[in-house]
Design a protein around this motif. Structure first.
Motif, PDB file in Angstrom:
ATOM      1  N   SER A 492       0.854  -1.176   0.000  1.00 25.93           N
ATOM      2  CA  SER A 492       0.000   0.000   0.000  1.00 25.93           C
ATOM      3  C   SER A 492       0.901   1.241   0.000  1.00 25.93           C
ATOM      4  CB  SER A 492      -0.898   0.011   1.234  1.00 25.93           C
ATOM      5  OG  SER A 492      -0.125   0.196   2.411  1.00 25.93           O
ATOM      6  N   PRO A 493       0.390   2.406  -0.391  1.00 25.98           N
ATOM      7  CA  PRO A 493       1.225   3.618  -0.356  1.00 25.98           C
ATOM      8  C   PRO A 493       1.821   3.896   1.017  1.00 25.98           C
ATOM      9  CG  PRO A 493      -0.723   4.015  -1.693  1.00 25.98           C
ATOM     10  CD  PRO A 493      -0.902   2.655  -1.078  1.00 25.98           C
ATOM     11  N   MET A 494       1.053   3.690   2.090  1.00 23.24           N
ATOM     12  CA  MET A 494       1.591   3.936   3.422  1.00 23.24           C
ATOM     13  C   MET A 494       2.678   2.921   3.762  1.00 23.24           C
ATOM     14  SD  MET A 494       0.288   6.665   4.547  1.00 23.24           S
ATOM     15  CE  MET A 494       1.009   6.513   6.184  1.00 23.24           C
ATOM     16  N   GLU A 495       2.512   1.660   3.352  1.00 17.65           N
ATOM     17  CA  GLU A 495       3.552   0.661   3.598  1.00 17.65           C
ATOM     18  C   GLU A 495       4.821   0.994   2.826  1.00 17.65           C
ATOM     19  OE1 GLU A 495       0.867  -3.337   4.492  1.00 17.65           O
ATOM     20  OE2 GLU A 495       1.438  -2.821   2.438  1.00 17.65           O
ATOM     21  N   SER A 496       4.675   1.494   1.609  1.00 18.45           N
ATOM     22  CA  SER A 496       5.842   1.904   0.841  1.00 18.45           C
ATOM     23  C   SER A 496       6.547   3.075   1.515  1.00 18.45           C
ATOM     24  CB  SER A 496       5.417   2.280  -0.582  1.00 18.45           C
ATOM     25  OG  SER A 496       6.523   2.689  -1.349  1.00 18.45           O
ATOM     26  N   TRP A 497       5.775   3.997   2.063  1.00 13.86           N
ATOM     27  CA  TRP A 497       6.355   5.150   2.765  1.00 13.86           C
ATOM     28  C   TRP A 497       7.106   4.690   4.013  1.00 13.86           C
ATOM     29  CZ3 TRP A 497       5.695  10.293   1.110  1.00 13.86           C
ATOM     30  CH2 TRP A 497       6.191  11.266   1.972  1.00 13.86           C
ATOM     31  N   ARG A 498       6.484   3.807   4.807  1.00  7.94           N
ATOM     32  CA  ARG A 498       7.139   3.296   6.019  1.00  7.94           C
ATOM     33  C   ARG A 498       8.381   2.470   5.677  1.00  7.94           C
ATOM     34  NH1 ARG A 498       4.723   7.090   8.199  1.00  7.94           N
ATOM     35  NH2 ARG A 498       2.594   6.821   8.964  1.00  7.94           N
ATOM     36  N   SER A 499       8.320   1.764   4.534  1.00  8.41           N
ATOM     37  CA  SER A 499       9.481   0.979   4.126  1.00  8.41           C
ATOM     38  C   SER A 499      10.669   1.878   3.826  1.00  8.41           C
ATOM     39  CB  SER A 499       9.129   0.133   2.897  1.00  8.41           C
ATOM     40  OG  SER A 499      10.253  -0.558   2.417  1.00  8.41           O
ATOM     41  N   ALA A 500      10.422   3.017   3.181  1.00  6.91           N
ATOM     42  CA  ALA A 500      11.506   3.959   2.910  1.00  6.91           C
ATOM     43  C   ALA A 500      12.061   4.535   4.212  1.00  6.91           C
ATOM     44  CB  ALA A 500      11.010   5.075   1.993  1.00  6.91           C
ATOM     45  N   GLU A 501      11.192   4.812   5.158  1.00  9.35           N
ATOM     46  CA  GLU A 501      11.663   5.309   6.450  1.00  9.35           C
ATOM     47  C   GLU A 501      12.502   4.258   7.166  1.00  9.35           C
ATOM     48  OE1 GLU A 501       8.127   8.505   7.633  1.00  9.35           O
ATOM     49  OE2 GLU A 501       8.026   6.439   8.364  1.00  9.35           O
ATOM     50  N   ALA A 502      12.112   2.982   7.042  1.00 10.58           N
ATOM     51  CA  ALA A 502      12.886   1.919   7.677  1.00 10.58           C
ATOM     52  C   ALA A 502      14.269   1.772   7.055  1.00 10.58           C
ATOM     53  CB  ALA A 502      12.126   0.595   7.581  1.00 10.58           C
ATOM     54  N   GLU A 503      14.418   2.161   5.785  1.00 11.07           N
ATOM     55  CA  GLU A 503      15.709   2.091   5.116  1.00 11.07           C
ATOM     56  C   GLU A 503      16.590   3.296   5.425  1.00 11.07           C
ATOM     57  OE1 GLU A 503      15.332   1.373   0.963  1.00 11.07           O
ATOM     58  OE2 GLU A 503      13.805  -0.180   1.218  1.00 11.07           O
ATOM     59  N   GLY A 504      16.096   4.215   6.234  1.00 15.46           N
ATOM     60  CA  GLY A 504      16.906   5.354   6.653  1.00 15.46           C
ATOM     61  C   GLY A 504      16.522   6.683   6.056  1.00 15.46           C
ATOM     62  N   TRP A 505      15.497   6.701   5.192  1.00 20.68           N
ATOM     63  CA  TRP A 505      15.086   7.974   4.592  1.00 20.68           C
ATOM     64  C   TRP A 505      14.348   8.824   5.614  1.00 20.68           C
ATOM     65  CZ3 TRP A 505      10.141   9.906   4.069  1.00 20.68           C
ATOM     66  CH2 TRP A 505      10.019  11.072   3.301  1.00 20.68           C
ATOM     67  N   GLN A 506      14.609  10.126   5.590  1.00 20.79           N
ATOM     68  CA  GLN A 506      13.941  11.061   6.490  1.00 20.79           C
ATOM     69  C   GLN A 506      13.399  12.231   5.677  1.00 20.79           C
ATOM     70  OE1 GLN A 506      16.684  12.258   9.550  1.00 20.79           O
ATOM     71  NE2 GLN A 506      16.569  10.300  10.647  1.00 20.79           N
ATOM     72  N   ALA A 507      12.205  12.658   6.028  1.00 15.17           N
ATOM     73  CA  ALA A 507      11.584  13.782   5.328  1.00 15.17           C
ATOM     74  C   ALA A 507      12.251  15.089   5.734  1.00 15.17           C
ATOM     75  CB  ALA A 507      10.089  13.834   5.638  1.00 15.17           C
ATOM     76  N   LEU A 508      12.385  15.994   4.771  1.00 14.07           N
ATOM     77  CA  LEU A 508      12.935  17.318   5.026  1.00 14.07           C
ATOM     78  C   LEU A 508      11.794  18.243   5.421  1.00 14.07           C
ATOM     79  CD1 LEU A 508      15.326  19.303   4.937  1.00 14.07           C
ATOM     80  CD2 LEU A 508      14.785  19.704   2.522  1.00 14.07           C
ATOM     81  N   THR A 509      11.852  18.784   6.620  1.00 16.99           N
ATOM     82  CA  THR A 509      10.777  19.629   7.138  1.00 16.99           C
ATOM     83  C   THR A 509      10.971  21.070   6.674  1.00 16.99           C
ATOM     84  OG1 THR A 509      10.626  18.229   9.092  1.00 16.99           O
ATOM     85  CG2 THR A 509       9.577  20.386   9.217  1.00 16.99           C
ATOM     86  N   ALA A 510       9.914  21.658   6.168  1.00 17.31           N
ATOM     87  CA  ALA A 510       9.974  23.048   5.725  1.00 17.31           C
ATOM     88  C   ALA A 510       9.847  23.987   6.920  1.00 17.31           C
ATOM     89  CB  ALA A 510       8.869  23.325   4.715  1.00 17.31           C
ATOM     90  N   ASP A 511      10.278  25.217   6.736  1.00 20.11           N
ATOM     91  CA  ASP A 511      10.203  26.225   7.789  1.00 20.11           C
ATOM     92  C   ASP A 511       8.744  26.462   8.171  1.00 20.11           C
ATOM     93  OD1 ASP A 511      10.571  28.253   9.552  1.00 20.11           O
ATOM     94  OD2 ASP A 511      11.477  29.647   8.134  1.00 20.11           O
ATOM     95  N   ALA A 512       8.448  26.398   9.489  1.00 14.26           N
ATOM     96  CA  ALA A 512       7.068  26.542   9.952  1.00 14.26           C
ATOM     97  C   ALA A 512       6.493  27.905   9.598  1.00 14.26           C
ATOM     98  CB  ALA A 512       7.003  26.308  11.463  1.00 14.26           C
TER      99      ALA A 512
END
Length: 719
Positions: A492-512
Motif C-alpha cells: 500500500s502507499p503507506m507501507e511503501s512510505w514506512r518501508s523507505a523510512e525503515a531504510e533510513g530515509w527522512q523527510a525534510l521539514t519546511a520552515d514553519a
C-alpha cells in the motif's frame, strides 16, 4: 569448423555411393531416411527382369554369380542393389517412392545462415514457410533416390509418380503444396525440380521460399481529394465521405478501391484530422516511466479534477461541482495533500501545497501541467521560498502524468458514483435529468435537498476515500508477503512510505513560518464590531474592533472549522479569529445559584404565611428527606416490579453510557486527548471508545490538528 554432411556446399553427388549411404544413415537431423541397399529373393520375386518365385530368383542368382550375404537374424540371402538388372532397379526405385515415406524431423533443419538479400526466415509468412518446407521435402526425396540411380532418373521417377498418382500420401501433399498454385493441375515437372535443386544448392532452403508481392504503398492521385472529405473532425464514415468525393470528382475510383487504400494506412495517418493532437496520442507508442529509483518526496505530481457529482455549496447554499486538487507522491503513490475549491485556481494550488508540506515534509520536484492554477508567478514565488523545483509537462501530454490521472479515476470518480447526484459519463441520462429537475425544484422551494449531499458529508467521505486509498494495496508498487494471510500482495502507499523510512530515509521539514504564511482559500467579508461571519459561524478577533464595517479577506480551511485567518484587503495577515471567541455565559454560575436560593426561600415564606392565614396558628415547616416508602405489596409483586423497572431502565442507561463521537473536528481531537490520558493512566476503555481511539490517529484530520497545535505551541514558545 568442418562442414556437416547435410550442408549444401558439401558435394553430395561427388561422394561415392557407399559413403553417402553411411553418413545419411548416421545423420540424425537429415531429412533423408536411410534406404535399404540389399534385397532378398522374396522381395525381388515378380519384379520386372526377375522370375515370379523366390526359388527361381535364387536359381538365377546362382547361375549369374550374384554377390549375396545372409540377412542378420534370419537364414535368408540378400543381394546388392548394384548387381540387379537395370529394369529391376527402376522398378525398385518406383516402389520405394510409392511405399516408403521419408522421415520428417520434429524441427526444421537449417541448412545455411537464414538470410538472403536482407530477408530472414523469421520474416517469412506461414504460407511461404509451408511452401519452402514442401520443396525441401521433394529435394530430399530426389537426393534419396539418387543414391541408387542417376539424378536424372531419380527426378523422372518422382515426376512420373506424381503424374500417375502413385506417390505416397505424404509426397503427394508436399507436391501440391510445393507448386504454390491454385489451379487444378498442381503436378511436378522435371524443369521445376531441377530449378529448385539449383536454387537450393546456391542459397539453401531460403531460396525455395516463394516471393510474395508487397502491397503497393504509393499514394494514388485521387487520395488528397478524398482525404479532404474524410479527415474532418465530424468523423464521417467512408461511405459518406465517398459520396461527397464522388459528387465533386466524376470518374473517381470505386469505393472498394478506396477501402483497400485506407486499409494500407497506419491508424495514425488514417485518423489525422479526424482526431485532435491529444486523441491521436492514444494511437501512438508510449514510454512507461519507472519510479524504482525515486525516494518519497522526490517528485510530487499535482492536478485538478472537477468532481463528477453535485454538492451543496457551503458559502452560497447553491448546488455546484467542487474542484478537487490532489498531490500524489510518485515514488510511493501516496496522496500527500489535497484541497477543495470552486475552481482550479492559484489559491487551490497553494492550499494543496500547504497541506502536503505541513503533513509529510518538503518536496524536491513539483510536476504539473500548464494550467493557470499552476503556471503563474504566485506559485513560482511560493515554490522558491520552499526551495523546490517546478516542472511542467508538454501540452496535450496528460499521459506523462498518468500516475495522478489514474488516481482521479480510482478515488474521485469512484466516490462520485456513491452519491445520487452523480452526473458523470456513465450515468443514465434519464435518471440524471430526473435528479437534476428534482434538486432544482427543492432548491427553489427552500426545502431540504435529498439527492444532493451537504458539503460536510462530501468532505468527510472524501477524507475517508483518500485514507482508504493510502492504505490499500497498489498495483504500481512492489509485492510483499502479507503477515496475516501469508499470501503475496502489492504494498500500500503507506507501507511503501514506512518501508523507505525503515531504510533510513527522512523527510525534510519546511520552515514553519513559511508554511504558515501560505495562502488559504479566501472570501470577502464585512466586519461587525470585531466579528466576521463565515459558513453559518461567527468568528471573533479583537483586532477587528478598529476595522468595524470594513471589508477583509477571510482565509479558511475545510479541515478546521474552529478558526479562520483574517487578512487585510492588501493581503496582510491580521490574525486568527476563533469560532464564538467572544461568547460567554449569559450569567455567572454563582449569580444564578444565589438567585435560585432566594427564589426558593421566598416561595417557602409565602407557604408559611398562607398556612397561618388558614389555621390561625403558628405553623412550622420541616423538610423531609426524599426517601422511598416501602409499598404494601407482596413479595411476588415486588419482584415483578423490580424486573419491569430494570428492563425499562436498561436501554436508558445504555443510551446514556453509549460512546459518541463529536461532529466538530476540534472536539474530536480533544476527546482523543482525554481518552489518551485515560489509557495512559491504565484505565480500561469500552470497546467502541477503544476502537475509535486506535483508528483516529490514522486519519488526516488528526495529523492536521496535531500539526496546528504543535505550530501554535512553537509560536508561543518563540514569542
Amino acid at each position: 569448423m568442418g562442414e556437416t554432411p547435410c550442408s549444401p556446399s558439401w558435394a553430395v553427388w561427388s561422394v561415392p555411393k557407399r559413403k553417402q549411404v553411411a553418413w545419411h544413415a548416421s545423420c540424425a537431423g537429415c531429412l533423408v531416411a536411410p534406404m535399404a541397399n540389399w534385397f532378398t529373393s522374396q522381395e525381388l520375386a515378380g519384379l520386372p527382369g526377375m522370375p515370379g518365385t523366390d526359388r527361381n530368383v535364387r536359381v538365377m542368382a546362382d547361375r549369374c554369380g550374384w554377390e549375396g550375404q545372409r540377412r542378420i537374424g534370419t537364414k535368408a540371402v540378400e543381394y546388392s542393389f548394384a548387381i540387379l538388372p537395370q529394369e529391376t532397379q527402376a522398378a525398385l526405385l518406383a516402389r520405394m517412392v510409392s511405399q516408403q515415406a521419408p522421415a520428417v524431423p520434429s524441427a526444421p533443419h537449417v541448412l545455411i545462415a537464414p538470410q538472403r538479400d536482407g530477408v530472414e526466415i523469421s520474416r517469412l509468412t506461414d504460407a511461404q514457410r509451408e511452401v519452402m518446407t514442401a520443396r525441401v521435402a521433394l529435394i530430399r526425396e530426389v537426393q534419396r533416390l539418387a543414391e541408387f540411380a542417376p539424378q536424372g532418373q531419380a527426378i523422372a521417377i518422382l515426376v512420373d509418380g506424381a503424374r500417375r498418382g502413385t506417390l505416397t500420401p505424404y509426397l503427394t501433399e508436399q507436391a501440391e503444396r510445393a507448386n504454390d498454385r491454385k489451379t487444378a493441375d498442381r503436378s511436378l515437372s522435371e524443369r521445376t525440380l531441377k530449378r529448385w535443386l539449383s536454387d537450393w544448392r546456391a542459397n539453401g532452403e531460403l531460396a525455395l521460399a516463394p516471393v510474395r508481392r508487397k502491397p503497393d504503398m504509393s499514394v494514388p492521385s485521387w487520395a488528397p481529394a478524398f482525404l479532404a472529405c474524410y479527415q474532418t473532425p465530424q468523423k464521417p464514415t467512408v461511405a459518406a465521405a465517398y459520396a461527397v468525393f464522388k459528387a465533386a470528382n466524376p470518374g473517381c475510383p470505386s469505393i472498394h478501391a478506396v477501402h483497400r487504400w485506407l486499409g494500407k494506412l497506419s491508424p495514425e495517418a488514417r485518423e489525422a484530422g479526424r482526431m485532435g493532437p491529444r486523441e491521436l496520442k492514444s494511437l501512438q507508442a508510449f514510454k512507461r516511466r519507472s519510479a524504482d529509483t525515486l525516494w518519497p518526496n522526490d517528485v510530487w505530481v499535482a492536478d485538478g479534477h472537477t468532481f463528477d457529482a453535485e454538492v451543496i455549496n457551503p458559502l452560497t447554499g447553491q448546488i455546484f461541482r467542487p474542484e478537487i486538487t490532489m498531490v500524489i507522491d510518485w515514488a510511493t503513490r501516496r496522496i500527500v495533500g489535497f484541497s477543495v475549491n470552486l475552481a482550479e485556481s492559484t489559491l487551490a494550488t497553494l492550499d494543496t501545497l500547504r497541506d502536503g508540506v505541513s503533513r509529510v515534509g518538503m518536496y524536491k520536484v513539483f510536476y504539473v501541467d500548464n494550467g493557470s492554477g499552476f503556471d503563474n508567478a504566485t506559485v513560482y514565488e511560493v515554490n522558491d521560498r520552499l526551495g523546490g523545483t517546478i516542472t511542467h509537462s508538454l501540452p496535450y501530454n496528460s499521459q506523462a502524468r498518468g500516475v495522478i490521472e489514474r488516481a482521479h479515476r480510482s478515488i474521485l470518480v469512484t466516490l462520485a458514483k456513491t452519491f445520487d447526484s452523480y452526473i458523470g459519463a456513465d450515468m443514465d441520462g434519464e435518471a440524471a435529468t430526473r435528479a437534476h429537475r428534482l434538486s432544482r425544484k427543492q432548491l427553489a422551494q427552500g426545502v431540504t435537498i435529498r439527492d444532493v449531499p451537504t458539503f460536510d458529508r462530501f468532505f468527510a467521505d472524501l477524507q475517508d476515500a483518500l485514507d482508504r486509498y493510502n492504505r490499500e494495496p497498489h498495483r504500481g508498487l512492489p509485492k510483499i508477503r502479507d503477515m496475516e494471510t501469508g499470501k503475496r500482495r502489492h504494498q500500500s502507499p503507506m507501507e511503501s512510505w514506512r518501508s523507505a523510512e525503515a531504510e533510513g530515509w527522512q523527510a525534510l521539514t519546511a520552515d514553519a513560518s513559511v508554511v504558515a504564511s501560505l495562502t488559504r482559500p479566501q472570501v470577502s467579508r464585512i466586519t461587525h464590531r470585531g466579528e466576521v461571519k463565515f459558513n453559518s459561524g461567527i468568528y471573533f478577533l479583537p483586532e477587528l474592533v478598529d476595522l468595524h464595517g470594513e471589508e477583509v479577506r477571510v482565509g479558511f480551511d475545510f479541515r478546521d472549522s474552529s478558526r479562520v485567518w483574517v487578512h487585510a484587503v492588501t493581503g496582510e495577515l491580521i490574525g486568527e479569529a476563533l469560532l464564538d471567541g467572544n461568547a460567554t455565559p449569559a450569567m455567572p454560575a454563582t449569580l444564578l445559584e444565589r438567585a435560585a436560593e432566594r427564589r426558593e426561600r421566598g416561595q417557602l415564606n409565602r407557604l408559611v404565611q398562607k398556612a397561618k392565614t388558614l389555621t390561625g396558628q403558628q405553623v412550622e415547616m420541616q423538610l423531609v428527606p426524599k426517601t422511598a416508602q416501602p409499598a404494601e405489596l407482596s413479595a411476588e409483586q415486588l419482584a415483578d416490579a423490580r424486573h419491569v423497572a430494570a428492563s425499562l431502565a436498561a436501554p436508558v442507561a445504555r443510551a446514556a453510557d453509549a460512546f459518541q463521537v463529536p461532529s466538530d473536528s476540534m472536539a474530536r481531537y480533544r476527546l482523543w486527548k482525554r481518552l489518551e490520558a485515560r489509557a495512559a493512566a491504565g484505565e480500561q476503555l469500552d470497546a467502541e471508545a477503544s476502537r475509535w481511539h486506535r483508528s483516529y490517529p490514522n486519519t488526516p484530520e488528526y495529523q492536521d490538528t496535531q500539526d496546528m497545535f504543535d505550530f501554535a505551541a512553537a509560536s508561543t514558545a518563540s514569542a
